[in-house]
Write an enzyme that holds these catalytic residues in place. Structure first.
Site, PDB file in Angstrom:
ATOM      1  N   GLU A 167       2.900  -7.876   8.507  1.00  0.00           N
ATOM      2  CA  GLU A 167       3.028  -6.418   8.573  1.00  0.00           C
ATOM      3  C   GLU A 167       3.849  -5.863   7.418  1.00  0.00           C
ATOM      4  OE1 GLU A 167       1.313  -4.479  11.022  1.00  0.00           O
ATOM      5  OE2 GLU A 167       0.466  -6.493  10.946  1.00  0.00           O
ATOM      6  N   ARG A 183      -4.614  -8.209 -20.685  1.00  0.00           N
ATOM      7  CA  ARG A 183      -5.543  -7.808 -21.746  1.00  0.00           C
ATOM      8  C   ARG A 183      -4.938  -6.772 -22.688  1.00  0.00           C
ATOM      9  NH1 ARG A 183      -8.325  -3.667 -20.968  1.00  0.00           N
ATOM     10  NH2 ARG A 183     -10.264  -4.275 -21.951  1.00  0.00           N
ATOM     11  N   ASP A 226     -11.165   1.159 -24.861  1.00  0.00           N
ATOM     12  CA  ASP A 226     -11.413   1.040 -23.433  1.00  0.00           C
ATOM     13  C   ASP A 226     -11.642   2.360 -22.736  1.00  0.00           C
ATOM     14  OD1 ASP A 226     -11.167  -1.612 -23.138  1.00  0.00           O
ATOM     15  OD2 ASP A 226      -9.085  -1.586 -22.479  1.00  0.00           O
ATOM     16  N   PRO A 231       0.811  -1.215   0.000  1.00  0.00           N
ATOM     17  CA  PRO A 231       0.000   0.000   0.000  1.00  0.00           C
ATOM     18  C   PRO A 231       0.850   1.273   0.000  1.00  0.00           C
ATOM     19  CG  PRO A 231      -0.286  -1.236   2.055  1.00  0.00           C
ATOM     20  CD  PRO A 231       0.532  -2.074   1.145  1.00  0.00           C
TER      21      PRO A 231
HETATM   22 CL1  6GU Z   1      -0.257  -3.849  -3.329  1.00  0.00          CL
HETATM   23  N1  6GU Z   1      -0.797  -4.698  -0.904  1.00  0.00           N
HETATM   24  C1  6GU Z   1      -1.489  -4.674   0.233  1.00  0.00           C
HETATM   25  N2  6GU Z   1      -1.181  -5.523   1.215  1.00  0.00           N
HETATM   26  N3  6GU Z   1      -2.487  -3.828   0.449  1.00  0.00           N
HETATM   27  C2  6GU Z   1      -2.791  -2.995  -0.548  1.00  0.00           C
HETATM   28  C3  6GU Z   1      -2.120  -2.971  -1.766  1.00  0.00           C
HETATM   29  C4  6GU Z   1      -1.099  -3.849  -1.902  1.00  0.00           C
HETATM   30  N4  6GU Z   1      -2.641  -2.024  -2.548  1.00  0.00           N
HETATM   31  C5  6GU Z   1      -3.606  -1.483  -1.847  1.00  0.00           C
HETATM   32  N5  6GU Z   1      -3.710  -2.047  -0.638  1.00  0.00           N
END
Ligand code: 6GU
Length: 249
Positions: free
Chosen positions: A115, A153, A168, A88
C-alpha cells in the site's frame, strides 16, 4: 550517471539493464545501474520488509528500518544524488523533468510495494516524489525503469547521435515528423517524393510541416501553449487555404 534502485525485486531492474541502449550505456561506463535488495537490510530470520498498518485496514506497509538502512547505504555510495520515491502521489514525470534529472551526478530511487511506505521515511529520507502518470501500478519498479530509460538517452554519448535527442518529440513541444525507409513503394503506397529529391532544405521544410500537422491532429493540447514562429504560421495558413478550397468548392 549512477542510478541506485532500492527494491524488493532487484532482478526486475537487473534484467532491464541488459538490453539495447541501456546495456551499451552501462558497458561504456556512461551510466551504472545498481539494484539494491531492501531485504538485505531487514532483520530477523525471515528478513521481513512489510507489516500491518496502524489503525487497521487492508494491505501492508513497508517497514521504516530496512528502508532507512538501505537509503543510507545507497547514499554513501552515491553522494550528491537526490533520493526519489516513486509513487502515484508524486509530481508527474515529463521530458522537462528528465532533462533536469539528467544533470544530476546520480539518482537514488526508492520503489514502494504494497500500500505504500511508512510516512516517516517520506518525511526524513525522501527529497522528491515522482509519478509516471495517473494510474496505479503494483510497485515503483516499472516507474524507476521508465525514468532511468528517459534520463539515460539524454546522457551525452548514449545515443551515438547527439542530434537525435535534440530533434525528439517534446524537446521543442512538437511531435516528430513521419519516418520512412526502403522500399520506396510498399503495398502500392509510395513515400513522399521530396524525400528522394536530395534537396536538403526542401526535406527540412517537409519535416517541419509533417511535425506541425501531426501535432495539430494527434496532440492539439500541445499547440495551445506553444508560440508559432513565422514559418510555422505560414505552413498552417497554407493548410487552412487548402481546407477552405475543399469546403468552399
Ligand atoms: Cl511511481 N508508482 C506506483 N506504484 N504507481 C504509479 C506510479 C508510481 N506512477 C504512476 N502510477
Amino acid at each position: 550517471m549512477k542510478f541506485s534502485v532500492l527494491t524488493i525485486f532487484p532482478e526486475m531492474v537487473n534484467a532491464f539493464a541488459q538490453y539495447g541502449i541501456i546495456r551499451r550505456a552501462v558497458e561504456s561506463g556512461r551510466i551504472a545501474v545498481d539494484a539494491i535488495d531492501i531485504r538485505d537490510f531487514a532483520e530477523g530470520r525471515h528478513r521481513v520488509t512489510d507489516d500491518r498498518p496502524y489503525g487497521g485496514g487492508s494491505g501492508m506497509v513497508m517497514k521504516p528500518e530496512p528502508l532507512a538502512k538501505a537509503i543510507e547505504s545507497a547514499r554513501r555510495e552515491n553522494p550528491e544524488s537526490p533520493t526519489i520515491l516513486l509513487t502515484p502521489q508524486g509530481r508527474p514525470f515529463d521530458q522537462q523533468t528528465a532533462e533536469s534529472l539528467a544533470r544530476c551526478k546520480g539518482l537514488v530511487f526508492v520503489c514502494g510495494r504494497y500500500e505504500g511506505i511508512d510516512e516517516r521515511i517520506c518525511e526524513s529520507y525522501i527529497d522528491e516524489e515522482i509519478s509516471i502518470g495517473d494510474y496505479v501500478l503494483t510497485g515503483g519498479e516499472l516507474a524507476a525503469m521508465v525514468i532511468i530509460d528517459a534520463v539515460t538517452r539524454l546522457v551525452p554519448g548514449t545515443l551515438g547521435n547527439e542530434a537525435s535527442a535534440a530533434s525528439d518529440t517534446f524537446s521543442d513541444d512538437l511531435l516528430e515528423h513521419a519516418h520512412y525507409t526502403r522500399p520506396p513503394i510498399f503495398e502500392n503506397n509510395a513515400i513522399p517524393e521530396v524525400l528522394l529529391s536530395g534537396n536538403h532544405s526542401a526535406i527540412e521544410a517537409w519535416r517541419l510541416e509533417s511535425s506541425l500537422i501531426r501535432t495539430f491532429l494527434k496532440r492539439p493540447d500541445l499547440m495551445e501553449t506553444r508560440r508559432l514562429d513565422h514559418r510555422e504560421k505560414e505552413i498552417l495558413k497554407k493548410w487552412m487555404r487548402h481546407l477552405e478550397t475543399l469546403i468552399g468548392g
